[in-house]
Write a protein that holds these residues in place. Structure first.
Motif, PDB file in Angstrom:
ATOM      1  N   PRO A   1       0.814  -1.227   0.000  1.00 39.38           N
ATOM      2  CA  PRO A   1       0.000   0.000   0.000  1.00 39.38           C
ATOM      3  C   PRO A   1       0.844   1.273   0.000  1.00 39.38           C
ATOM      4  CG  PRO A   1      -0.871  -1.554   1.578  1.00 39.38           C
ATOM      5  CD  PRO A   1       0.442  -2.103   1.106  1.00 39.38           C
ATOM      6  N   ASP A   2       1.924   1.289   0.774  1.00 38.41           N
ATOM      7  CA  ASP A   2       2.793   2.457   0.802  1.00 38.41           C
ATOM      8  C   ASP A   2       3.471   2.668  -0.542  1.00 38.41           C
ATOM      9  OD1 ASP A   2       2.175   2.888   3.457  1.00 38.41           O
ATOM     10  OD2 ASP A   2       3.889   1.720   4.186  1.00 38.41           O
TER      11      ASP A   2
ATOM     12  N   LYS B   1       1.489   9.233  -6.140  1.00 38.06           N
ATOM     13  CA  LYS B   1       1.905  10.611  -5.893  1.00 38.06           C
ATOM     14  C   LYS B   1       2.942  11.043  -6.933  1.00 38.06           C
ATOM     15  CE  LYS B   1       3.602  13.587  -2.221  1.00 38.06           C
ATOM     16  NZ  LYS B   1       4.070  13.650  -0.833  1.00 38.06           N
TER      17      LYS B   1
ATOM     18  N   ARG C   1       0.903   4.025  -3.003  1.00 35.44           N
ATOM     19  CA  ARG C   1       0.624   5.427  -2.694  1.00 35.44           C
ATOM     20  C   ARG C   1       1.747   6.331  -3.203  1.00 35.44           C
ATOM     21  NH1 ARG C   1       0.198   4.749   2.493  1.00 35.44           N
ATOM     22  NH2 ARG C   1      -1.882   3.883   2.289  1.00 35.44           N
TER      23      ARG C   1
END
Length: 54
Positions: free
Chosen positions: A28-29, A36, A32
């Motif tokens: 998930p990180d 971005k 993300r």
């Protein structure tokens, strides 16, 4: 050699390799951060295009 490009089983193998390399907790990180970065890249490309139009 790659007549058909990516087939569904290619994507499954790629996904399995990513999960093994990064682990399920970091995915998930990582997603993300990738999202971005893509937003920043798009905004910078748009700014450069707008500057060229002037």
């Amino acid at each position: 050699m790659l007549r058909n490009g990516l087939e569904p089983w290619h994507l499954l193998i790629l996904a399995a390799v990513v999960v093994v390399l990064f682990g399920s907790k970091k995915l998930p990180d990582t997603a993300r951060a990738l999202g971005k970065s893509m937003r920043i890249l798009r905004s910078e490309a748009k700014a450069m295009k707008d500057e060229e139009a002037r």
